[in-house]
Design a protein around this motif. Sequence first.
Motif, PDB file in Angstrom:
ATOM      1  N   GLU A  75      60.650  74.793  62.849  1.00 48.90           N
ATOM      2  CA  GLU A  75      60.462  74.586  64.285  1.00 48.90           C
ATOM      3  C   GLU A  75      61.052  75.832  65.172  1.00 48.90           C
ATOM      4  O   GLU A  75      60.489  76.200  66.077  1.00 48.90           O
ATOM      5  CB  GLU A  75      61.303  73.284  64.938  1.00 48.90           C
ATOM      6  CG  GLU A  75      60.396  72.045  64.397  1.00 48.90           C
ATOM      7  CD  GLU A  75      60.968  70.708  64.490  1.00 48.90           C
ATOM      8  OE1 GLU A  75      62.030  70.764  64.699  1.00 48.90           O
ATOM      9  OE2 GLU A  75      60.297  69.515  64.306  1.00 48.90           O
ATOM     10  N   GLU A  76      62.011  76.129  64.881  1.00 49.24           N
ATOM     11  CA  GLU A  76      62.727  77.352  65.319  1.00 49.24           C
ATOM     12  C   GLU A  76      62.003  78.598  65.325  1.00 49.24           C
ATOM     13  O   GLU A  76      61.806  79.186  66.336  1.00 49.24           O
ATOM     14  CB  GLU A  76      64.345  77.826  64.660  1.00 49.24           C
ATOM     15  CG  GLU A  76      65.072  78.791  65.354  1.00 49.24           C
ATOM     16  CD  GLU A  76      66.239  79.195  64.609  1.00 49.24           C
ATOM     17  OE1 GLU A  76      66.998  79.714  65.462  1.00 49.24           O
ATOM     18  OE2 GLU A  76      66.569  78.762  63.551  1.00 49.24           O
ATOM     19  N   GLY A 133      58.716  78.766  64.555  1.00 49.72           N
ATOM     20  CA  GLY A 133      57.597  78.599  65.502  1.00 49.72           C
ATOM     21  C   GLY A 133      57.817  78.558  66.674  1.00 49.72           C
ATOM     22  O   GLY A 133      57.196  79.126  67.647  1.00 49.72           O
ATOM     23  N   GLY A 134      58.798  78.374  67.524  1.00 50.50           N
ATOM     24  CA  GLY A 134      59.404  78.471  68.924  1.00 50.50           C
ATOM     25  C   GLY A 134      59.452  79.870  69.243  1.00 50.50           C
ATOM     26  O   GLY A 134      59.031  80.414  70.377  1.00 50.50           O
ATOM     27  N   LEU A 135      60.125  80.662  68.315  1.00 52.84           N
ATOM     28  CA  LEU A 135      60.446  82.059  68.614  1.00 52.84           C
ATOM     29  C   LEU A 135      59.123  82.813  68.449  1.00 52.84           C
ATOM     30  O   LEU A 135      58.783  83.846  69.192  1.00 52.84           O
ATOM     31  CB  LEU A 135      61.206  82.742  67.387  1.00 52.84           C
ATOM     32  CG  LEU A 135      62.752  82.169  67.673  1.00 52.84           C
ATOM     33  CD1 LEU A 135      63.410  82.602  66.337  1.00 52.84           C
ATOM     34  CD2 LEU A 135      63.254  82.825  68.896  1.00 52.84           C
ATOM     35  N   ASN A 194      56.301  81.686  69.374  1.00 50.49           N
ATOM     36  CA  ASN A 194      55.363  81.175  70.558  1.00 50.49           C
ATOM     37  C   ASN A 194      56.121  82.142  71.843  1.00 50.49           C
ATOM     38  O   ASN A 194      55.259  82.554  72.452  1.00 50.49           O
ATOM     39  CB  ASN A 194      55.622  79.831  70.566  1.00 50.49           C
ATOM     40  CG  ASN A 194      54.754  79.368  71.963  1.00 50.49           C
ATOM     41  OD1 ASN A 194      55.564  79.269  73.145  1.00 50.49           O
ATOM     42  ND2 ASN A 194      53.343  78.894  72.073  1.00 50.49           N
ATOM     43  N   GLN A 195      57.373  82.031  71.820  1.00 49.59           N
ATOM     44  CA  GLN A 195      57.951  82.760  72.797  1.00 49.59           C
ATOM     45  C   GLN A 195      57.843  84.101  72.993  1.00 49.59           C
ATOM     46  O   GLN A 195      57.565  84.745  73.867  1.00 49.59           O
ATOM     47  CB  GLN A 195      59.577  82.265  72.781  1.00 49.59           C
ATOM     48  CG  GLN A 195      60.445  82.931  73.800  1.00 49.59           C
ATOM     49  CD  GLN A 195      61.983  82.599  73.601  1.00 49.59           C
ATOM     50  OE1 GLN A 195      62.396  82.105  72.652  1.00 49.59           O
ATOM     51  NE2 GLN A 195      62.918  83.837  74.053  1.00 49.59           N
ATOM     52  N   GLU A 231      50.175  80.179  68.951  1.00 47.27           N
ATOM     53  CA  GLU A 231      49.809  78.826  68.991  1.00 47.27           C
ATOM     54  C   GLU A 231      50.216  78.150  67.550  1.00 47.27           C
ATOM     55  O   GLU A 231      49.458  78.632  66.635  1.00 47.27           O
ATOM     56  CB  GLU A 231      48.457  78.287  69.322  1.00 47.27           C
ATOM     57  CG  GLU A 231      48.151  77.078  69.504  1.00 47.27           C
ATOM     58  CD  GLU A 231      46.646  76.719  69.483  1.00 47.27           C
ATOM     59  OE1 GLU A 231      46.237  75.509  69.491  1.00 47.27           O
ATOM     60  OE2 GLU A 231      46.106  77.541  70.176  1.00 47.27           O
ATOM     61  N   THR A 242      52.416  72.749  60.501  1.00 43.16           N
ATOM     62  CA  THR A 242      53.682  72.949  59.594  1.00 43.16           C
ATOM     63  C   THR A 242      53.421  72.100  58.539  1.00 43.16           C
ATOM     64  O   THR A 242      53.309  71.036  58.681  1.00 43.16           O
ATOM     65  CB  THR A 242      54.958  72.958  60.396  1.00 43.16           C
ATOM     66  OG1 THR A 242      55.012  73.471  61.607  1.00 43.16           O
ATOM     67  CG2 THR A 242      56.045  73.250  59.424  1.00 43.16           C
TER      68      THR A 242
END
Length: 185
Positions: A137-138, A140-142, A144-145, A150, A154
Amino acid sequence: MKVVGFVGSPRKDGNTDVLVQQVLDGASENGADVRKFNINAMDFTGCQACGYCKVHERCKLDDDMEKALDAIIDADGIVFGSPIYFGQFTGQARSFIDRLYSLINPDFSPRINAGKKLVLVGSQGFPEKNQYKPVFEELGGLMNQFFGMEIKNTLLGTGYYEPGAVKDNTELMDEAKTAGKELLD
């Protein structure tokens, strides 16, 4: 459409490799041109924190990462996989991720087109599926950020020690194939 896969496992034909390939096979069946990099087999150095890429368009290191970075730039979809070793991605995968820094401008805007689709893949010996999900999740967030990617899916194979044992999990193998087929939707 192009999809590129990256395998952060040192085990060729290991569980992560099998799952990444299954996603790529699904994407290929849906008409995508696919390519796969085995990070462990690449000849590259970790980020040197020199700042060269913030003054120039590219990293100053001339190694196999250049081909990988070009593949990311050209791709519509990306599949990134790593097993969990000692609670985190492999060292090879971490060094690879660090080198993505060269795809970010000094103002932290991306140097690549936003909207790329991403599937994250992992395997681990620990049987509890959610134990290391925050690691994915971390990332994926990075992604995206920093890059406007998109996160489409997972996939986590848990409780596997022997290379390729994940092949016996037909439900997960089907899920991986479907993730590939739906990656660019």
